[in-house]
Design a protein around this motif. Structure first.
Motif, PDB file in Angstrom:
ATOM      1  N   LEU A  72       0.836  -1.197   0.000  1.00  0.00           N
ATOM      2  CA  LEU A  72       0.000   0.000   0.000  1.00  0.00           C
ATOM      3  C   LEU A  72       0.874   1.251   0.000  1.00  0.00           C
ATOM      4  O   LEU A  72       1.975   1.259   0.563  1.00  0.00           O
ATOM      5  N   ASP A  73       0.345   2.304  -0.586  1.00  0.00           N
ATOM      6  CA  ASP A  73       0.989   3.614  -0.535  1.00  0.00           C
ATOM      7  C   ASP A  73       0.736   4.196   0.863  1.00  0.00           C
ATOM      8  O   ASP A  73      -0.415   4.342   1.272  1.00  0.00           O
ATOM      9  N   PRO A  74       1.786   4.513   1.626  1.00  0.00           N
ATOM     10  CA  PRO A  74       1.583   5.033   2.987  1.00  0.00           C
ATOM     11  C   PRO A  74       0.714   6.291   3.041  1.00  0.00           C
ATOM     12  O   PRO A  74       0.069   6.555   4.057  1.00  0.00           O
ATOM     13  N   SER A  75       0.703   7.066   1.948  1.00  0.00           N
ATOM     14  CA  SER A  75      -0.091   8.299   1.950  1.00  0.00           C
ATOM     15  C   SER A  75      -1.595   8.009   1.973  1.00  0.00           C
ATOM     16  O   SER A  75      -2.392   8.910   2.224  1.00  0.00           O
ATOM     17  N   LEU A  76      -1.971   6.762   1.719  1.00  0.00           N
ATOM     18  CA  LEU A  76      -3.392   6.388   1.729  1.00  0.00           C
ATOM     19  C   LEU A  76      -3.828   5.827   3.082  1.00  0.00           C
ATOM     20  O   LEU A  76      -4.979   5.428   3.245  1.00  0.00           O
ATOM     21  N   ILE A  77      -2.899   5.818   4.044  1.00  0.00           N
ATOM     22  CA  ILE A  77      -3.177   5.192   5.337  1.00  0.00           C
ATOM     23  C   ILE A  77      -3.296   6.261   6.421  1.00  0.00           C
ATOM     24  O   ILE A  77      -2.399   7.082   6.606  1.00  0.00           O
TER      25      ILE A  77
END
Length: 334
Positions: free
Chosen positions: A66-71
């Motif tokens: 996952l892209d960390p910016s989406l978490i």
């Protein structure tokens, strides 16, 4: 030369208008029915494996990148903002050397499509973010209850939450309407310990806990001492004043705790009653000297610019004046 090779050569050697004859046409070979069934079985097995893999990913049994910016953080935060920077640096070094060995746990964001909320793994997300890497994550369907239990058990297993972090986490769950038994499960504590955590969390204002920080070396007895001290009148004002001191922000979290505890335990000394200043004037009305009494000191002041010579004159005669005073005031002896 084989017949098949000859047929291929004849096919390309013949003119554009020449059709292959019966003698040169290669008879079509049939594939055995068993081979067809075997091929079908292979495709079916691959398809089943693919569907099984998709189901495992959907069930959260396999991690995905996952892209960390989406978490987003957990809605029930159990850590303070001043995370241990050394721990994050150690994680970054581990990521670069070995990759991310343990996935984090997230759920789909309940209100924002395409985003996720963390159950556990905040520091791993921060490390991946700072390194510009994707983060491995299990994506599972989690109710609020399951999210906080997974979050609490993971952190309790590592034993890296400080007392005040656990206390504030317990209070947040309590105020969020979670049952006490679930809070006990999430923090792996009994009912009595859960009550102590929540009571300290209630006694220490949120702003003060955030100002002090994680305080990793400060355990329950000291936090309980602070909680008890804050019940005294004026204690919270003293604590707030301590946090506004210029040096407060430069202290470690443990030292900030000590500074606040000392501040609220400091005894307010009653200010000494000020005795009116007595003035002595000349016959012309000019002020010669003043007498000020404060605490255990009597202070005589004479203007140096105007009467320095007079001050020395008085000093020379103080012994004689003192003897005369003792003779006229016998009770002053001793």
């Amino acid at each position: 030369m084989s017949k098949r090779t000859q047929s291929v050569r004849n096919l390309f050697a013949a003119g554009p208008d020449e059709a292959p004859t019966a003698d040169t046409r290669q008879p079509m070979q049939r594939v055995a029915s068993g081979a067809v069934r075997s091929l079908k079985d292979t495709f079916s097995e691959v398809e089943r494996d693919y569907e099984e893999l998709k189901q495992k990913v959907a069930d959260g049994a396999l991690p995905i990148d996952l892209d960390p910016s989406l978490i987003d953080p957990s809605p029930f935060a159990d850590r303070f903002a001043d995370q241990d920077a050394s721990a994050v640096e150690a994680l970054k070094a581990s990521f670069l050397e070995h990759g991310q060995e343990i996935p984090i746990l997230v759920r789909a964001h309940p209100t924002e499509i395409g985003r996720y909320q963390i159950s556990y793994g905040h520091r791993r997300v921060r490390a991946a973010t700072e390194l510009g890497l994707k983060v491995k994550a299990y994506v599972r369907e989690l109710s609020d209850d399951r999210l906080v239990v997974a979050q609490g058990i993971e952190n309790s297993a590592r034993e890296d939450l400080t007392f005040i972090e656990r206390s504030m986490f317990a209070l947040k769950l309590e105020e969020g309407g979670f049952e006490r038994t679930l809070i006990q499960t999430a923090l792996s504590v009994d009912r009595q310990e859960a009550s102590k955590l929540i009571n300290v969390g209630r006694a220490v204002p949120g702003w003060l806990a955030e100002a002090i920080g994680r305080a990793p070396k400060i355990g329950r007895p000291r936090w309980q001492e602070l909680a008890d001290g804050l019940k005294n009148a004026g204690a919270e004002s003293k604590a707030r004043k301590a946090t506004t001191d210029k040096s407060f922000g430069h202290k470690t979290s443990d030292d900030r705790f000590i500074a606040v505890l000392r501040a609220i335990k400091a005894i307010d000394r009653p200010s000494a009653e000020k005795t009116p200043v007595l003035s002595v004037k000349s016959a012309e009305g000019t002020k010669i000297a003043t007498l000020a009494v404060s605490g255990r000191v009597c202070k005589i002041e004479i203007d140096r610019d105007r009467d320095e010579a007079f001050a020395k004159f008085v000093m020379d005669r103080i012994p004689d004046l003192y003897e005369k005073f003792r003779q006229t005031e016998p009770g002053s002896e001793g």
